[in-house]
Each structure stands twice: as structure tokens, then as C-alpha cells.
Design a protein around this motif. Sequence first.
Motif, PDB file in Angstrom:
ATOM      1  N   LEU A 192       0.811  -1.219   0.000  1.00  0.00           N
ATOM      2  CA  LEU A 192       0.000   0.000   0.000  1.00  0.00           C
ATOM      3  C   LEU A 192       0.847   1.273   0.000  1.00  0.00           C
ATOM      4  CD1 LEU A 192      -2.737  -1.027   2.622  1.00  0.00           C
ATOM      5  CD2 LEU A 192      -2.611  -1.521   0.171  1.00  0.00           C
ATOM      6  N   THR A 193       2.175   1.112   0.005  1.00  0.00           N
ATOM      7  CA  THR A 193       3.039   2.303   0.009  1.00  0.00           C
ATOM      8  C   THR A 193       3.080   2.956  -1.366  1.00  0.00           C
ATOM      9  OG1 THR A 193       4.992   1.015  -0.559  1.00  0.00           O
ATOM     10  CG2 THR A 193       4.542   1.322   1.787  1.00  0.00           C
ATOM     11  N   ARG A 194       2.545   2.251  -2.377  1.00  0.00           N
ATOM     12  CA  ARG A 194       2.510   2.785  -3.737  1.00  0.00           C
ATOM     13  C   ARG A 194       3.913   3.197  -4.219  1.00  0.00           C
ATOM     14  NH1 ARG A 194      -2.290   3.872  -5.539  1.00  0.00           N
ATOM     15  NH2 ARG A 194      -1.647   5.620  -6.844  1.00  0.00           N
ATOM     16  N   GLY A 195       4.925   2.529  -3.671  1.00  0.00           N
ATOM     17  CA  GLY A 195       6.295   2.803  -4.100  1.00  0.00           C
ATOM     18  C   GLY A 195       6.845   4.138  -3.638  1.00  0.00           C
ATOM     19  N   ASP A 196       6.134   4.785  -2.703  1.00  0.00           N
ATOM     20  CA  ASP A 196       6.610   6.100  -2.232  1.00  0.00           C
ATOM     21  C   ASP A 196       7.905   5.913  -1.437  1.00  0.00           C
ATOM     22  OD1 ASP A 196       6.967   8.532  -0.690  1.00  0.00           O
ATOM     23  OD2 ASP A 196       4.913   9.032  -1.295  1.00  0.00           O
ATOM     24  N   PRO A 197       8.981   6.597  -1.871  1.00  0.00           N
ATOM     25  CA  PRO A 197      10.267   6.400  -1.185  1.00  0.00           C
ATOM     26  C   PRO A 197      10.234   6.798   0.290  1.00  0.00           C
ATOM     27  CG  PRO A 197      10.383   8.212  -2.783  1.00  0.00           C
ATOM     28  CD  PRO A 197       9.081   7.528  -3.002  1.00  0.00           C
ATOM     29  N   ALA A 198       9.315   7.699   0.676  1.00  0.00           N
ATOM     30  CA  ALA A 198       9.241   8.141   2.073  1.00  0.00           C
ATOM     31  C   ALA A 198       8.945   6.981   3.020  1.00  0.00           C
ATOM     32  CB  ALA A 198       8.175   9.230   2.231  1.00  0.00           C
ATOM     33  N   ALA A 199       8.261   5.944   2.507  1.00  0.00           N
ATOM     34  CA  ALA A 199       7.877   4.810   3.358  1.00  0.00           C
ATOM     35  C   ALA A 199       9.062   3.902   3.666  1.00  0.00           C
ATOM     36  CB  ALA A 199       6.772   4.005   2.675  1.00  0.00           C
ATOM     37  N   LEU A 200      10.142   4.003   2.887  1.00  0.00           N
ATOM     38  CA  LEU A 200      11.324   3.141   3.056  1.00  0.00           C
ATOM     39  C   LEU A 200      10.924   1.671   3.075  1.00  0.00           C
ATOM     40  CD1 LEU A 200      13.170   5.237   5.829  1.00  0.00           C
ATOM     41  CD2 LEU A 200      13.499   5.336   3.351  1.00  0.00           C
ATOM     42  N   GLY A 201       9.877   1.345   2.299  1.00  0.00           N
ATOM     43  CA  GLY A 201       9.425  -0.040   2.200  1.00  0.00           C
ATOM     44  C   GLY A 201       8.830  -0.590   3.486  1.00  0.00           C
ATOM     45  N   LEU A 202       8.544   0.277   4.442  1.00  0.00           N
ATOM     46  CA  LEU A 202       8.031  -0.096   5.783  1.00  0.00           C
ATOM     47  C   LEU A 202       9.026  -1.001   6.512  1.00  0.00           C
ATOM     48  CD1 LEU A 202       4.208  -0.759   5.161  1.00  0.00           C
ATOM     49  CD2 LEU A 202       5.381   1.402   5.598  1.00  0.00           C
ATOM     50  N   ARG A 203      10.300  -0.933   6.113  1.00  0.00           N
ATOM     51  CA  ARG A 203      11.295  -1.804   6.738  1.00  0.00           C
ATOM     52  C   ARG A 203      12.141  -1.075   7.763  1.00  0.00           C
ATOM     53  NH1 ARG A 203      11.240  -4.044   1.433  1.00  0.00           N
ATOM     54  NH2 ARG A 203      12.730  -2.473   0.760  1.00  0.00           N
TER      55      ARG A 203
ATOM     56  N   ASP B 160      12.538   2.101  11.004  1.00  0.00           N
ATOM     57  CA  ASP B 160      11.833   2.424  12.242  1.00  0.00           C
ATOM     58  C   ASP B 160      10.816   3.533  12.058  1.00  0.00           C
ATOM     59  OD1 ASP B 160      13.228   0.652  14.130  1.00  0.00           O
ATOM     60  OD2 ASP B 160      14.986   1.786  13.494  1.00  0.00           O
ATOM     61  N   ALA B 161      10.968   4.319  11.002  1.00  0.00           N
ATOM     62  CA  ALA B 161      10.059   5.438  10.764  1.00  0.00           C
ATOM     63  C   ALA B 161      10.130   5.826   9.296  1.00  0.00           C
ATOM     64  CB  ALA B 161      10.458   6.638  11.646  1.00  0.00           C
ATOM     65  N   ALA B 162       9.186   6.614   8.860  1.00  0.00           N
ATOM     66  CA  ALA B 162       9.214   7.146   7.499  1.00  0.00           C
ATOM     67  C   ALA B 162      10.046   8.423   7.481  1.00  0.00           C
ATOM     68  CB  ALA B 162       7.790   7.447   7.031  1.00  0.00           C
ATOM     69  N   VAL B 163      10.592   8.755   6.325  1.00  0.00           N
ATOM     70  CA  VAL B 163      11.388   9.985   6.177  1.00  0.00           C
ATOM     71  C   VAL B 163      10.769  10.800   5.040  1.00  0.00           C
ATOM     72  CG1 VAL B 163      13.640  10.969   5.671  1.00  0.00           C
ATOM     73  CG2 VAL B 163      13.475   8.847   6.985  1.00  0.00           C
ATOM     74  N   LEU B 164      10.278  11.967   5.409  1.00  0.00           N
ATOM     75  CA  LEU B 164       9.496  12.767   4.481  1.00  0.00           C
ATOM     76  C   LEU B 164      10.266  14.023   4.097  1.00  0.00           C
ATOM     77  CD1 LEU B 164       6.507  12.071   3.797  1.00  0.00           C
ATOM     78  CD2 LEU B 164       5.875  13.938   5.311  1.00  0.00           C
ATOM     79  N   THR B 165      10.310  14.334   2.822  1.00  0.00           N
ATOM     80  CA  THR B 165      10.910  15.592   2.387  1.00  0.00           C
ATOM     81  C   THR B 165       9.785  16.598   2.157  1.00  0.00           C
ATOM     82  OG1 THR B 165      12.670  14.366   1.294  1.00  0.00           O
ATOM     83  CG2 THR B 165      12.383  16.668   0.647  1.00  0.00           C
ATOM     84  N   VAL B 166       9.852  17.709   2.867  1.00  0.00           N
ATOM     85  CA  VAL B 166       8.825  18.737   2.698  1.00  0.00           C
ATOM     86  C   VAL B 166       9.329  19.762   1.692  1.00  0.00           C
ATOM     87  CG1 VAL B 166       7.380  20.432   3.853  1.00  0.00           C
ATOM     88  CG2 VAL B 166       8.153  18.417   5.098  1.00  0.00           C
ATOM     89  N   PRO B 167       8.609  19.943   0.585  1.00  0.00           N
ATOM     90  CA  PRO B 167       9.066  20.909  -0.415  1.00  0.00           C
ATOM     91  C   PRO B 167       9.194  22.308   0.202  1.00  0.00           C
ATOM     92  CG  PRO B 167       7.224  19.598  -1.247  1.00  0.00           C
ATOM     93  CD  PRO B 167       7.340  19.302   0.217  1.00  0.00           C
ATOM     94  N   PRO B 168      10.162  23.098  -0.253  1.00  0.00           N
ATOM     95  CA  PRO B 168      10.345  24.448   0.286  1.00  0.00           C
ATOM     96  C   PRO B 168       9.067  25.269   0.116  1.00  0.00           C
ATOM     97  CG  PRO B 168      12.010  23.940  -1.402  1.00  0.00           C
ATOM     98  CD  PRO B 168      11.097  22.767  -1.322  1.00  0.00           C
ATOM     99  N   GLY B 169       8.758  26.075   1.116  1.00  0.00           N
ATOM    100  CA  GLY B 169       7.599  26.956   1.006  1.00  0.00           C
ATOM    101  C   GLY B 169       6.284  26.291   1.345  1.00  0.00           C
TER     102      GLY B 169
END
Length: 326
Positions: free
Chosen positions: A17-28, A30-39
Motif C-alpha cells: 500500500l506504500t505505492r512505491g513512495d520512497p518516504a515509506a522506506l518499504g516499511l522496513r 523504524d520510521a518514514a522519512v518525508l521531504t517537505v518541499p520548500p515553502g
Amino acid sequence: MTRRGEFEQIAALFAPLTRGDPAALGLRDDAAVLTVPPGRQIVITTDAIVAGVHYLPDDPPDLVARKLVRVNLSDLAAMGAEPVGLFAACAFPRTCTDAWAEAFARGLGEDGEAFSVPILGGDTVATPGPAVFSLTALGTLPTGQALRRAGAAAGDLLAVTGTLGDGAFGLRAARGELDGGLDAESVAWLADRYRLPQPRLGMGVALRGIASAAMDVSDGLLQDLGHLCRASGVGAEVTVGTLPIAPAVAALQGRDDWLEVVAGGGDDYELLIAVPPHRRDALLAAGQAAGVAVTVIGHCTAQTGVRLRGADGALIEGLGQGFRHF
Ligand SMILES: [Mg+2]
């Protein structure tokens, strides 16, 4: 019936269900890592549901999951945010079968697809109590542009998206309480509106820079309008005849409790919007752009309190103030 272990369950049910989003790190990790676009700012909301309290234990699990997704997305829409991802904390009862959990995850996936929003993380646990599902939705919007409940001024127009009363009559339809009093097609339509509300995400985005205040109607128009008014330090006057009503709800108009259900019932998940009068055209254009019906139902007043007026202009007293959770 064998039960999957926690890690097996996450890999089998939630990793797809991660839809390949890199932020999920494959759910493998300890946590997700999210990049927040500037602004941009992050907007976060959480909703939890309990079996037997917020849904019936024999409700279809995929629909339970989809409604949970939609209720959270509706809160993002109300803030004017675009969804980025979901975090799901699932407490499955020990008696819950793999098939039930699979159907629940399938529902998360279906609406993940429908709204292009990935699962970025979460947790699954076994519980001796009833099932509890908590969903956290993250969205983003341009810095400083969140739609807030505070901000409406006396004279601002009040509007809603879609139609009102569908959710509350839909609950009655889903319980079989409208059988016989309404044609089968309308009963099915209403039950569907209760089970699968439509988060007004496009409209929320379109309202940025136009609305002076906004929120979603989850606990009934009167109660939620009261929240918006108190936050803004204004009152409101609403004309009953202007309330947008779907044909299936109009067909029930003879009922004694009709207005109480339409104006006080919950689960509509439409947007309640305040706009300065000079932005009326911009509001209607936003509705057109988002493909959502928008109806002006009244205006904000300097006098506090929410007042409902009938077709004759007389005040309507004694209506319930919506569903209270506590
Ligand atoms: Mg809300």
C-alpha cells in the motif's frame, strides 16, 4: 485459522500500500522519512474508530477502512491541504481472522488508489478488546494558506458543498430503517453516502485564498456551524429553503424529524465555507473548477449564535444541535 505474525502482516498487507513512495522506506525502517518541499507546511490529522462504537462489527471490513481514510482526507480538505500519506495503527482483536484483516487492508489500498495517497507507516497489534483503528493523514499546503475555522466576519456568505442530510439518513438506510418508506434505489444510494463519503479535496485546494473560514461537516450543520462561528467570534443565519437536498432526502420530507436530521445529523463530510461577499463569484468558480456543487445557505452575523429561518422568514426554535460523541 492461522494468524499471521506482526511482521508477516506488515509485509503482506501493508507494504503493497506504500505505492512505491520512497518516504515509506518499504516499511522496513523504524520510521518514514518525508521531504517537505520548500515553502510548504505539513498538515496532520488523526481519527480513530472502535468496533461497536463507530462501526458495526459485521460491517464489510473494506468499507470500514475506506470510510476511515475518507474521514481523515475530509479533514485535510477542510484545511485546504493536499494529501501526502497515511499512517495506520491497527489493533486487531485476537478473534479477527486473516481474511478480515486482508479485506480491511484491501479497503485501505482501494482508497489509496482512488485518492493517490500512500500508506507511509503504521503499526499492527493484537488486542483482547474490540478492534481499534487509528489513521493519521499528512498533507501539505503553501505556507500560511491553511483554511481555518477562525476568520469569518459578519456579512460573510456561508456555503456548503454537495448535499446535506445524506449521511444521517444514510445511516438509517444502512440499518434498514428506511425500507418500505423509500424506493430501494434511493435506500442504496443513501447507505452508500453514509459508508463512503466524498472528501472534497479539490475544493479545499481551490478555496485557498478565497475562503475566510472553512471546516468539514461531520457532526451536523448546526453543531459544526456553531464551532466555526465561535472560533470566528460571529453568529450565523441560515435559511432552511436554501439547504441543498438530494432527491433521496427530499423524498423523505414528510417525516417529523426531517429538518432535525438534515440540519443536525452527522456524517455528511461536506465543506462548510465562509467567504466575503465580494468573493461570491470566486467561490462559485472554485466549485466549478473542483466539479462540486456549492450552495450559499446564509451569512455570518455580528450577533452570536446560530439561527435557522424558515421560508416565511420566522426563526425555527428547538432543533437538536447535532450528534455529540461524549
Ligand atoms: Mg473535521
